[in-house]
Scaffold this motif. Structure first.
Motif, PDB file in Angstrom:
ATOM      1  N   UNK A  60       0.566  -7.097 -13.139  1.00  0.00           N
ATOM      2  CA  UNK A  60      -0.875  -7.324 -12.954  1.00  0.00           C
ATOM      3  C   UNK A  60      -1.263  -8.790 -12.817  1.00  0.00           C
ATOM      4  N   UNK A  61      -0.433  -9.706 -13.294  1.00  0.00           N
ATOM      5  CA  UNK A  61      -0.722 -11.135 -13.172  1.00  0.00           C
ATOM      6  C   UNK A  61       0.148 -11.782 -12.094  1.00  0.00           C
ATOM      7  N   UNK A  62       1.438 -11.521 -12.134  1.00  0.00           N
ATOM      8  CA  UNK A  62       2.368 -12.139 -11.187  1.00  0.00           C
ATOM      9  C   UNK A  62       2.269 -11.533  -9.798  1.00  0.00           C
ATOM     10  N   UNK A  63       1.709 -10.334  -9.691  1.00  0.00           N
ATOM     11  CA  UNK A  63       1.574  -9.684  -8.401  1.00  0.00           C
ATOM     12  C   UNK A  63       2.848  -9.001  -7.964  1.00  0.00           C
ATOM     13  N   UNK A  64       3.090  -8.980  -6.652  1.00  0.00           N
ATOM     14  CA  UNK A  64       4.256  -8.339  -6.060  1.00  0.00           C
ATOM     15  C   UNK A  64       5.299  -9.413  -5.776  1.00  0.00           C
ATOM     16  N   UNK A  65       6.471  -9.263  -6.356  1.00  0.00           N
ATOM     17  CA  UNK A  65       7.474 -10.319  -6.280  1.00  0.00           C
ATOM     18  C   UNK A  65       8.830  -9.769  -5.868  1.00  0.00           C
ATOM     19  N   UNK A  66       9.685 -10.699  -5.440  1.00  0.00           N
ATOM     20  CA  UNK A  66      11.067 -10.368  -5.124  1.00  0.00           C
ATOM     21  C   UNK A  66      11.941 -11.567  -5.448  1.00  0.00           C
ATOM     22  N   UNK A  67      13.259 -11.399  -5.292  1.00  0.00           N
ATOM     23  CA  UNK A  67      14.163 -12.421  -5.787  1.00  0.00           C
ATOM     24  C   UNK A  67      14.592 -13.475  -4.789  1.00  0.00           C
ATOM     25  N   UNK A  68      14.115 -13.406  -3.535  1.00  0.00           N
ATOM     26  CA  UNK A  68      14.539 -14.368  -2.522  1.00  0.00           C
ATOM     27  C   UNK A  68      13.346 -14.801  -1.684  1.00  0.00           C
ATOM     28  N   UNK A  69      13.206 -16.088  -1.460  1.00  0.00           N
ATOM     29  CA  UNK A  69      12.040 -16.611  -0.744  1.00  0.00           C
ATOM     30  C   UNK A  69      12.007 -16.181   0.714  1.00  0.00           C
ATOM     31  N   UNK A  75       5.369 -10.908   6.557  1.00  0.00           N
ATOM     32  CA  UNK A  75       5.169 -10.786   7.997  1.00  0.00           C
ATOM     33  C   UNK A  75       4.898  -9.342   8.401  1.00  0.00           C
ATOM     34  N   UNK A  76       5.635  -8.416   7.837  1.00  0.00           N
ATOM     35  CA  UNK A  76       5.392  -7.000   8.130  1.00  0.00           C
ATOM     36  C   UNK A  76       4.001  -6.577   7.659  1.00  0.00           C
ATOM     37  N   UNK A  77       3.620  -6.986   6.463  1.00  0.00           N
ATOM     38  CA  UNK A  77       2.305  -6.594   5.929  1.00  0.00           C
ATOM     39  C   UNK A  77       1.178  -7.124   6.810  1.00  0.00           C
ATOM     40  N   UNK A  78       1.349  -8.333   7.329  1.00  0.00           N
ATOM     41  CA  UNK A  78       0.320  -8.929   8.186  1.00  0.00           C
ATOM     42  C   UNK A  78       0.175  -8.191   9.511  1.00  0.00           C
ATOM     43  N   UNK A  79       1.214  -7.483   9.929  1.00  0.00           N
ATOM     44  CA  UNK A  79       1.193  -6.776  11.201  1.00  0.00           C
ATOM     45  C   UNK A  79       0.919  -5.279  11.039  1.00  0.00           C
ATOM     46  N   UNK A  80       0.549  -4.855   9.839  1.00  0.00           N
ATOM     47  CA  UNK A  80       0.367  -3.421   9.562  1.00  0.00           C
ATOM     48  C   UNK A  80      -1.043  -3.129   9.081  1.00  0.00           C
ATOM     49  N   UNK A  81      -1.586  -2.000   9.525  1.00  0.00           N
ATOM     50  CA  UNK A  81      -2.937  -1.613   9.131  1.00  0.00           C
ATOM     51  C   UNK A  81      -3.011  -1.261   7.646  1.00  0.00           C
ATOM     52  N   UNK A  82      -1.962  -0.641   7.130  1.00  0.00           N
ATOM     53  CA  UNK A  82      -1.924  -0.266   5.717  1.00  0.00           C
ATOM     54  C   UNK A  82      -0.544  -0.594   5.160  1.00  0.00           C
ATOM     55  N   UNK A  83      -0.511  -1.045   3.910  1.00  0.00           N
ATOM     56  CA  UNK A  83       0.754  -1.357   3.239  1.00  0.00           C
ATOM     57  C   UNK A  83       0.837  -0.590   1.931  1.00  0.00           C
ATOM     58  N   UNK A  84       1.899   0.178   1.792  1.00  0.00           N
ATOM     59  CA  UNK A  84       2.144   0.943   0.568  1.00  0.00           C
ATOM     60  C   UNK A  84       3.403   0.404  -0.115  1.00  0.00           C
ATOM     61  N   UNK A 120      -3.759  -7.248  -1.686  1.00  0.00           N
ATOM     62  CA  UNK A 120      -3.419  -7.210  -0.262  1.00  0.00           C
ATOM     63  C   UNK A 120      -2.798  -5.894   0.175  1.00  0.00           C
ATOM     64  N   UNK A 121      -2.522  -4.983  -0.759  1.00  0.00           N
ATOM     65  CA  UNK A 121      -1.874  -3.725  -0.391  1.00  0.00           C
ATOM     66  C   UNK A 121      -2.831  -2.548  -0.569  1.00  0.00           C
ATOM     67  N   UNK A 122      -2.526  -1.466   0.146  1.00  0.00           N
ATOM     68  CA  UNK A 122      -3.365  -0.271   0.096  1.00  0.00           C
ATOM     69  C   UNK A 122      -3.197   0.463  -1.223  1.00  0.00           C
ATOM     70  N   UNK A 123      -1.941   0.650  -1.640  1.00  0.00           N
ATOM     71  CA  UNK A 123      -1.671   1.380  -2.875  1.00  0.00           C
ATOM     72  C   UNK A 123      -0.242   1.130  -3.322  1.00  0.00           C
ATOM     73  N   UNK A 124      -0.002   1.391  -4.594  1.00  0.00           N
ATOM     74  CA  UNK A 124       1.345   1.390  -5.166  1.00  0.00           C
ATOM     75  C   UNK A 124       1.736   2.833  -5.426  1.00  0.00           C
ATOM     76  N   UNK A 131      -7.702  -3.273 -10.605  1.00  0.00           N
ATOM     77  CA  UNK A 131      -8.190  -2.752  -9.337  1.00  0.00           C
ATOM     78  C   UNK A 131      -7.155  -2.199  -8.391  1.00  0.00           C
ATOM     79  N   UNK A 132      -5.923  -2.013  -8.845  1.00  0.00           N
ATOM     80  CA  UNK A 132      -4.872  -1.494  -7.964  1.00  0.00           C
ATOM     81  C   UNK A 132      -4.948   0.032  -7.890  1.00  0.00           C
TER      82      UNK A 132
END
Length: 252
Positions: free
Chosen positions: A176-185, A193-202, A223-227, A245-246
């Protein structure tokens, strides 16, 4: 208190509270913050937590390489994948991230589905190679062997020329604070890039990722539609995400 006892207490606090605040723990134990920070550094070096400003968050087991991740939470991933597959409609263009949950999603797409699947994951492309009604478009680039996905400038350019209806995003941490993360920049940049080119992101968010964090932000939660998560996901973690608000959709 011995260092081993302090570390056990830190890990216990992470399990029960979902975070450790160095200042608060130092006051509770009547120790210096430097002592607690040293413990946090050593635990982080062992992969047992993720350090953040002022303390630590649980480390995600999903930062392991692809082969190891195939053995983690297989039932939960199947639930999440089934929920994701149910969102796909005929005629859509769907972007699918790499990862073990994404591979399960590819396996669960109905055999009578007619759609276009775009992916930077050779693993996903292979899973769909014999699918009769699915056109598969694979994005190339440098191979990130840890996750078996393409990345780099070539992949970025190709993704920038694609528009998708849905993007199914894999991450290692959903906090809820750090958001959506992964281990490689670099991998995080491709996901953005994919999220920016997509109407909805799950987000494909099996329970072991809820409340955990990794080093590199992919996207803010807003920035995402749902988890999408599984029925056994931690209730506290789900409630904390919903409190900010997620839209968290728990598989039945």
């Amino acid at each position: 208190m011995l260092a081993a006892q302090r570390k056990d207490l830190i890990l216990s606090t992470l399990r029960s509270e979902g975070r450790v605040v160095a200042k608060d723990l130092a006051a509770e134990l009547e120790l210096s913050e430097d002592t607690i920070r040293r413990d946090l550094r050593e635990l982080a070096a062992d992969g047992l937590l993720h350090r953040v400003h002022g303390g630590a968050l649980p480390a995600s087991p999903a930062v392991a390489d692809f082969a190891v991740r195939t053995t983690i939470g297989t039932g939960a991933k199947a639930q999440v994948a089934a929920a994701a597959a149910a969102l796909v409609r005929p005629g859509q263009t769907v972007a699918i991230d790499g990862g073990t949950t994404a591979r399960e999603l590819a396996r669960l797409l109905p055999l009578d589905l007619r759609a276009t699947i775009v992916t930077h994951s050779p693993t996903i492309a292979v899973e769909l190679a014999s699918h009769p009604g699915v056109e598969v478009i694979i994005v190339g680039g440098r191979l990130f062997k840890h996750s078996v996905v393409a990345y780099g400038a070539i992949a970025h350019e190709a993704i920038g020329r694609i528009s998708a209806d849905l993007f199914f995003l894999g991450v290692t941490g959903i906090h809820p604070v750090a958001g959506l993360t992964t281990g490689d920049a670099e991998e995080a940049a491709i996901k953005r890039a994919w999220a920016e080119r997509s109407a909805e992101t799950y987000v494909l968010g099996s329970g072991e990722k809820i409340g955990a964090a990794s080093a590199f932000e992919v996207l803010p939660l807003a920035a995402v539609t749902a988890v999408l998560t599984d029925a056994a996901a931690p209730e506290r973690g789900v409630a904390e995400l919903r409190a900010v608000g997620v839209d968290v959709r728990v598989a039945a």
